[in-house]
Scaffold this active site. Sequence first.
Site, PDB file in Angstrom:
ATOM      1  N   SER A  94      32.502  47.326  37.387  1.00 25.80           N
ATOM      2  CA  SER A  94      34.322  46.877  37.396  1.00 25.80           C
ATOM      3  C   SER A  94      34.216  46.286  38.479  1.00 25.80           C
ATOM      4  CB  SER A  94      34.857  48.783  37.894  1.00 25.80           C
ATOM      5  OG  SER A  94      34.287  49.199  39.223  1.00 25.80           O
ATOM      6  N   ASP A 270      40.657  52.120  47.534  1.00 30.81           N
ATOM      7  CA  ASP A 270      39.268  53.431  47.065  1.00 30.81           C
ATOM      8  C   ASP A 270      38.208  53.111  48.285  1.00 30.81           C
ATOM      9  OD1 ASP A 270      38.697  51.215  46.028  1.00 30.81           O
ATOM     10  OD2 ASP A 270      38.749  51.537  44.562  1.00 30.81           O
ATOM     11  N   HIS A 273      36.298  48.817  45.525  1.00 29.64           N
ATOM     12  CA  HIS A 273      36.662  47.713  45.226  1.00 29.64           C
ATOM     13  C   HIS A 273      37.494  46.790  46.371  1.00 29.64           C
ATOM     14  CE1 HIS A 273      36.567  50.287  41.821  1.00 29.64           C
ATOM     15  NE2 HIS A 273      36.309  49.296  41.348  1.00 29.64           N
TER      16      HIS A 273
END
Length: 764
Positions: A94, A270, A273
């Site tokens: 991600s 979070d 990221h």
Amino acid sequence: MAALAYTLGKREINYYFSVRSAKALALGAVLLLTACHAASRRYRGGDTCEYLLSSGRFLGEKVWQPHSCMMHKYKNSEAKNCLIDKHVVFIGDSRIRQLFYSFIKLINPQVKEEGTKHGNIPFEDKSASIKVDFLWYPEVNGSMRQCIKSWTEGSVAKPHIIVAGAATWSIKIHNGSNEALTQYKINITSIAPLLEKLAKSSDVYWVLQDPVYEDILSESRKMITNEKIDAYNEAAVRILNSSSRNSKAKVKVFSVSKLIAQETIMKSADGLHLPESSRDTNAMILMNVYCNKIMKPIDGSCCQPQPPLTLIQKLAFCFFTLSIIGYLIINLIHRNNFRKNKSCTDLESGEEKKPTISTPNVSTLEMLLHSFCKLGLIMTYFYLCDRANLFMKENKFYTHSSFFIPIVYILVLGVFYTENTKETKVLNREQTDEWKGWMQLVILIYHISGASTFLPVYMHIRVLVAAYLFQTGYGHFSYFWIKGDFGVYRVCQVLFRLNFLVVVLCIVMDRPYQFYYFVPLVTVWFMIIYATLAIWPQIVQKKANGNCLWHFGLLLKLICLLTCIYFLSYSQVVFHGMLFAFIYLALQKHQMISEGKGDPLFSNRVSNVLLFISVVSFLTYSIWASSCKNKTECNELHPSVSVVQILAFILIRNIPGYVRSVYSSFFAWFGKISLELFICQYHIWLAADTKGILVLIPGYPMFNVLVSTFIFVCVAHEISQITNDLAQIVVPKDNSTLLKRLLCIAGFFSGLLLFSAVQDQSRH
């Protein structure tokens, strides 16, 4: 007592620190710094791509500064031109997906992050035939290996750029176990040879894992610690470096993201990221690494190879080398002759024999070669600073303190070196030198601090530039009006002094004449002023004093000039300078102003009114400049309001007699070399043709500015002296000799244009 201490302090400084000793110190500093940087490049390597990918720091909160080089901010059109017909692949988790989105937004800012989170995401720009794909492989495992292997076997088209990286999923799924780390090492060891094979024909980047903000990680991610991430990164670096040792085609480790994350991860939503600004910085770094060698942006020195020498540059190098050799030979011959003919005592008469005196021709040749010898060494420094990859360069970054603190500093120095003027006329030579000096220093600080981004400062600097043009009109008009000297010698002297340095820099630095915009501008205006006053009927002060009607004839000339300026949409500030000179000299002739020492320029009442209006004008302009919304809006009104500020300054500076009777010798000294300072800053103070800052001493910004400024000022002063010396030789007073020189100069420029045409054709 205080005044005595003040005077003695200045004498003490001037006695122990002369211009000659300053230049010797600057030469020593240049030699030492050149040797240090050459040694550093030799032992540490001079690959700016390595620095771009691995080191840097933040200027402020969002501006990333790579170590030793400048990063270009790519626009969408530039990114498309660079990546035309290219295929880019991002493969990983991600975090790599985030980098993928930031990268494609450089190509198309309208892209939205709407793709599948745990799946492949394609992107294509058909207008430029660009393909950018994200491949979802969150772990370094057999699946990722198989995908990479397919590119090496030729079954699938090989991407031009591959950006890969993964680790956090391995830590998360296996709960941070040591077995997972061991397996990660095995897997990346099996992938490394494949990446190396791809790196021979493609650009391959392995992105190291960014640190996390452990305090806000969700429960399902608590096992992802910075200690684990460091262990995975260490394994990746060790394996990739060992497989690529002594190999030119190696996988590039993208470790700079880790440094960026250390400063910005606290702003993460979070804890895992990166915030958007950090991702955008990483994407811009990737774009610079790949595109700088293709697009060759002026302000993107990272990853750019040193440009090859052009034919004209090679010829210039040969010329300066021959000048140095010639000067050394002549100097050696003169020394030998001096030893043979040195004074000796006659034993019979007891008289001393005088040495023979060298002929004027030899001394002129020696002076010419000596000037070119010094100029050649100085131009070598110019080239090393802004064309060779020897010294470092950095981007500008504006803060209020970086602009206003130096302004206060030079103001204090200017006041400290206050002296009485030799004459008390309006805009006398000492005063105009002072005016040029402080304006030039302010403009230099404006350039190095990047203050053009702050609109109020930008608008005030525009007034200073207009004031230079105003002085051009005032100075040249006053000379021709009073002296009546329209001879070729005067014209050639002015043109030579204005253009000599710029012509040399055009040759050595491979830049067009228009690049040094201010010199072509003042050159054109000088010729316009000359043509206006020289054409029939030639009206000068001596003629006009005999008949007042000649004043009206001159006014008609000025009106015709103003009409031409208006229709050609040229700036009128030079014309205002000419008009001011005409009005001032007329008032002076009719004794309508008082220029005695200590006397106000006008009567007390008129003087006070004019001073009040001038101060109000200054304040009004500053308020207006601060309230402007954008540069376009401000620039539309600037031509009509700038002349008011210039006249206001002249009145404030000259109406009070005690103010007109003193000047700052500090500012006047800089004013005498203001042209050289303005031109030299392009390459040996700033960098990348004024886009960045020259870094002679990395890691110490303030000390670097002090050292580079000291060398820069010494070089500018020396060039000013060289120009004056050469002007006396190249532009003689004898008309027949001058005509021959002009024919030689015309031949030189014809040859230069021919070589330039050949050079351009070979480039294309």
